[in-house]
Design a protein around this motif. Sequence first.
Motif, PDB file in Angstrom:
ATOM      1  N   ARG A  54       0.833  -1.213   0.000  1.00 22.04           N
ATOM      2  CA  ARG A  54       0.000   0.000   0.000  1.00 22.04           C
ATOM      3  C   ARG A  54       0.866   1.261   0.000  1.00 22.04           C
ATOM      4  O   ARG A  54       0.534   2.269  -0.640  1.00 22.04           O
ATOM      5  CB  ARG A  54      -0.931  -0.002   1.212  1.00 22.04           C
ATOM      6  CG  ARG A  54      -2.069  -1.001   1.077  1.00 22.04           C
ATOM      7  CD  ARG A  54      -3.117  -0.745   2.149  1.00 22.04           C
ATOM      8  NE  ARG A  54      -4.276  -1.611   1.961  1.00 22.04           N
ATOM      9  CZ  ARG A  54      -5.425  -1.485   2.607  1.00 22.04           C
ATOM     10  NH1 ARG A  54      -5.554  -0.491   3.498  1.00 22.04           N
ATOM     11  NH2 ARG A  54      -6.424  -2.299   2.383  1.00 22.04           N
ATOM     12  N   SER A  60      -3.666   4.871   1.236  1.00 21.10           N
ATOM     13  CA  SER A  60      -3.717   5.227   2.662  1.00 21.10           C
ATOM     14  C   SER A  60      -3.609   3.979   3.514  1.00 21.10           C
ATOM     15  O   SER A  60      -4.037   2.902   3.114  1.00 21.10           O
ATOM     16  CB  SER A  60      -5.014   5.972   2.973  1.00 21.10           C
ATOM     17  OG  SER A  60      -6.135   5.126   2.702  1.00 21.10           O
ATOM     18  N   ILE A  61      -3.032   4.191   4.673  1.00 18.59           N
ATOM     19  CA  ILE A  61      -2.888   3.071   5.614  1.00 18.59           C
ATOM     20  C   ILE A  61      -3.932   3.263   6.701  1.00 18.59           C
ATOM     21  O   ILE A  61      -3.791   4.099   7.602  1.00 18.59           O
ATOM     22  CB  ILE A  61      -1.478   3.039   6.216  1.00 18.59           C
ATOM     23  CG1 ILE A  61      -0.416   3.041   5.125  1.00 18.59           C
ATOM     24  CG2 ILE A  61      -1.329   1.823   7.125  1.00 18.59           C
ATOM     25  CD1 ILE A  61      -0.504   1.865   4.176  1.00 18.59           C
ATOM     26  N   ASP A  62      -5.012   2.501   6.619  1.00 19.68           N
ATOM     27  CA  ASP A  62      -6.063   2.566   7.644  1.00 19.68           C
ATOM     28  C   ASP A  62      -6.646   1.164   7.841  1.00 19.68           C
ATOM     29  O   ASP A  62      -6.246   0.192   7.194  1.00 19.68           O
ATOM     30  CB  ASP A  62      -7.142   3.566   7.235  1.00 19.68           C
ATOM     31  CG  ASP A  62      -7.703   3.286   5.840  1.00 19.68           C
ATOM     32  OD1 ASP A  62      -7.530   2.127   5.357  1.00 19.68           O
ATOM     33  OD2 ASP A  62      -8.296   4.180   5.244  1.00 19.68           O
ATOM     34  N   ALA A  63      -7.612   1.086   8.755  1.00 20.65           N
ATOM     35  CA  ALA A  63      -8.178  -0.227   9.096  1.00 20.65           C
ATOM     36  C   ALA A  63      -9.040  -0.804   7.985  1.00 20.65           C
ATOM     37  O   ALA A  63      -9.335  -2.001   7.968  1.00 20.65           O
ATOM     38  CB  ALA A  63      -8.993  -0.122  10.385  1.00 20.65           C
ATOM     39  N   LYS A  64      -9.478   0.048   7.059  1.00 21.62           N
ATOM     40  CA  LYS A  64     -10.352  -0.414   5.992  1.00 21.62           C
ATOM     41  C   LYS A  64      -9.592  -1.395   5.087  1.00 21.62           C
ATOM     42  O   LYS A  64      -8.536  -1.065   4.543  1.00 21.62           O
ATOM     43  CB  LYS A  64     -10.839   0.787   5.188  1.00 21.62           C
ATOM     44  CG  LYS A  64     -11.869   0.384   4.137  1.00 21.62           C
ATOM     45  CD  LYS A  64     -12.349   1.612   3.380  1.00 21.62           C
ATOM     46  CE  LYS A  64     -13.374   1.222   2.310  1.00 21.62           C
ATOM     47  NZ  LYS A  64     -13.854   2.400   1.555  1.00 21.62           N
ATOM     48  N   ASP A  67      -8.735  -5.106   8.161  1.00 22.81           N
ATOM     49  CA  ASP A  67      -9.407  -5.888   9.199  1.00 22.81           C
ATOM     50  C   ASP A  67      -9.838  -7.264   8.697  1.00 22.81           C
ATOM     51  O   ASP A  67     -10.099  -8.157   9.489  1.00 22.81           O
ATOM     52  CB  ASP A  67     -10.608  -5.120   9.747  1.00 22.81           C
ATOM     53  CG  ASP A  67     -11.565  -4.696   8.620  1.00 22.81           C
ATOM     54  OD1 ASP A  67     -11.248  -4.991   7.442  1.00 22.81           O
ATOM     55  OD2 ASP A  67     -12.608  -4.105   8.937  1.00 22.81           O
ATOM     56  N   HIS A  83       2.091   8.265   9.539  1.00 19.80           N
ATOM     57  CA  HIS A  83       0.680   7.870   9.488  1.00 19.80           C
ATOM     58  C   HIS A  83       0.210   7.521  10.888  1.00 19.80           C
ATOM     59  O   HIS A  83       1.004   7.078  11.725  1.00 19.80           O
ATOM     60  CB  HIS A  83       0.477   6.659   8.563  1.00 19.80           C
ATOM     61  CG  HIS A  83       0.723   6.964   7.116  1.00 19.80           C
ATOM     62  ND1 HIS A  83       1.992   7.071   6.565  1.00 19.80           N
ATOM     63  CD2 HIS A  83      -0.149   7.209   6.092  1.00 19.80           C
ATOM     64  CE1 HIS A  83       1.908   7.316   5.272  1.00 19.80           C
ATOM     65  NE2 HIS A  83       0.583   7.427   4.951  1.00 19.80           N
ATOM     66  N   PRO A  84      -1.038   7.747  11.149  1.00 23.71           N
ATOM     67  CA  PRO A  84      -1.548   7.360  12.482  1.00 23.71           C
ATOM     68  C   PRO A  84      -1.486   5.842  12.658  1.00 23.71           C
ATOM     69  O   PRO A  84      -1.578   5.074  11.725  1.00 23.71           O
ATOM     70  CB  PRO A  84      -2.992   7.893  12.470  1.00 23.71           C
ATOM     71  CG  PRO A  84      -3.365   8.006  11.050  1.00 23.71           C
ATOM     72  CD  PRO A  84      -2.114   8.344  10.285  1.00 23.71           C
ATOM     73  N   GLN A  85      -1.346   5.433  13.915  1.00 20.86           N
ATOM     74  CA  GLN A  85      -1.281   3.986  14.257  1.00 20.86           C
ATOM     75  C   GLN A  85      -2.649   3.339  14.011  1.00 20.86           C
ATOM     76  O   GLN A  85      -3.689   3.881  14.354  1.00 20.86           O
ATOM     77  CB  GLN A  85      -0.867   3.825  15.720  1.00 20.86           C
ATOM     78  CG  GLN A  85      -0.534   2.388  16.094  1.00 20.86           C
ATOM     79  CD  GLN A  85      -0.063   2.276  17.532  1.00 20.86           C
ATOM     80  OE1 GLN A  85      -0.836   2.595  18.446  1.00 20.86           O
ATOM     81  NE2 GLN A  85       1.185   1.907  17.724  1.00 20.86           N
ATOM     82  N   VAL A  86      -2.612   2.165  13.431  1.00 14.85           N
ATOM     83  CA  VAL A  86      -3.844   1.436  13.087  1.00 14.85           C
ATOM     84  C   VAL A  86      -3.904   0.168  13.951  1.00 14.85           C
ATOM     85  O   VAL A  86      -2.925  -0.579  14.040  1.00 14.85           O
ATOM     86  CB  VAL A  86      -3.883   1.063  11.597  1.00 14.85           C
ATOM     87  CG1 VAL A  86      -5.155   0.268  11.278  1.00 14.85           C
ATOM     88  CG2 VAL A  86      -3.804   2.313  10.736  1.00 14.85           C
TER      89      VAL A  86
END
Length: 421
Positions: A54, A60-64, A67, A83-86
């Motif tokens: 990614r 973007s690095i997110d939970a979407k 999971d 990036h914020p922690q996921v």
Amino acid sequence: MRRRLISSTLAVVLVVIAVFGLSLVFVETRTIESSARDGVESEAVRLVGIVENRILAGESIDAKGLDRQIAANRYAVVSVPGHPQVTLGDRPKGKVITSTQRGDHGESVTVEQPRSTVSEEIGRNLLVILAVALLAVLAAVGLAVRQAKRLASPLSDLAATAERLGSGDPRPRHRRYGVPELDRIADVLDASAERIGRMLTAERRLASDASHQLRTPLTALSMRLEEIVATDDQETVKEEATIALGQVERLTDVVQRLLTNARDPRTGSAVYFDLDEVIKQQVEEWRPAYQNKKRAIVRSGTPALRAVGTPGAVAQVLATLIENSLMHGSGTVGLRTRVTGNQAVVEVTDEGRGVPPDLGARVFERTVSGRNSTGLGLALARDLAEADGGRLELLQQQPPVFALFLAREMQQPPPREDIVS
């Protein structure tokens, strides 16, 4: 016996279960724990790869989407610089199994799995192992009970057989059990039963034969002793005493013959002897008894015959025939000698009714009698005759004619052939 077999078998099974079961529990525990660590580490490596892809794609690095890349019972923390922690999944409580992996762009992924899931899997495996062990114990108990029954029942049966032998019942049972060792014991017991049966039969036969065969000499001896008691004439006493001593010697010979026949009926002590002397002795011994019955006993035929046999046995055979004529016959009893071929023949006959037609040759069988007697006399007489190579036959039933056939020559053993090599 059964309890010991069951206990020993169960003890062996329990030891085997304890040794191999504990080893299996240890191995399974280590395997499950190792598999859990490998699974957590593998999942961390896989998430690092996804995150790195990614980053390279500028996504973007997110939970979407991430999971769906983690197992339901695990928790993951994804850290990417800038990036914020996921976080993915629910944070486990208590002890955890964790693995942290780092990528080439500074990203890191930490995957955690609660240790309780591993403990639950270990517990399920332990339950399976315990169930298998319990089934093994039950199978071992069932097998031990069956084997104990298979071994204990034959042993009890063999003990009963041995007890029956000891109580005097020598009948063999001929029962086998399918176990070679027990069948061997059964063979030995059956063989022992047959030997004991033969020994008991021989003892009973000896007792029966002795009581019958000794009766005649004892009766004759008793008559001589009565003559001695009834007279005051010293010459008569001396003569009767001499005859009585001869009868004692013949009585001893009868006993010896009975014992010899009991050991081996084929054993004989045949010698050349004066047949006229034996006949004369029997006539003199039995004449007083016949005189008391107002009857006569005479001898005739070819004189000066010599035969092969045992004088005592021949005398006993003739005494049996003379006594039978005294008890069951009538009129004058005659002893006639003749020669036929290489045999000397002594015929004993009387003027009575003779042998019943339905008996015939069966008159020589034991227990067969047509006049309420024991049926042993003629059977014993035939045995005595055959022991020395002679034979006793019924030549005529009415009036009765019994004939004793004796060899006139000693049979020579076959010549020895030397083997020339």
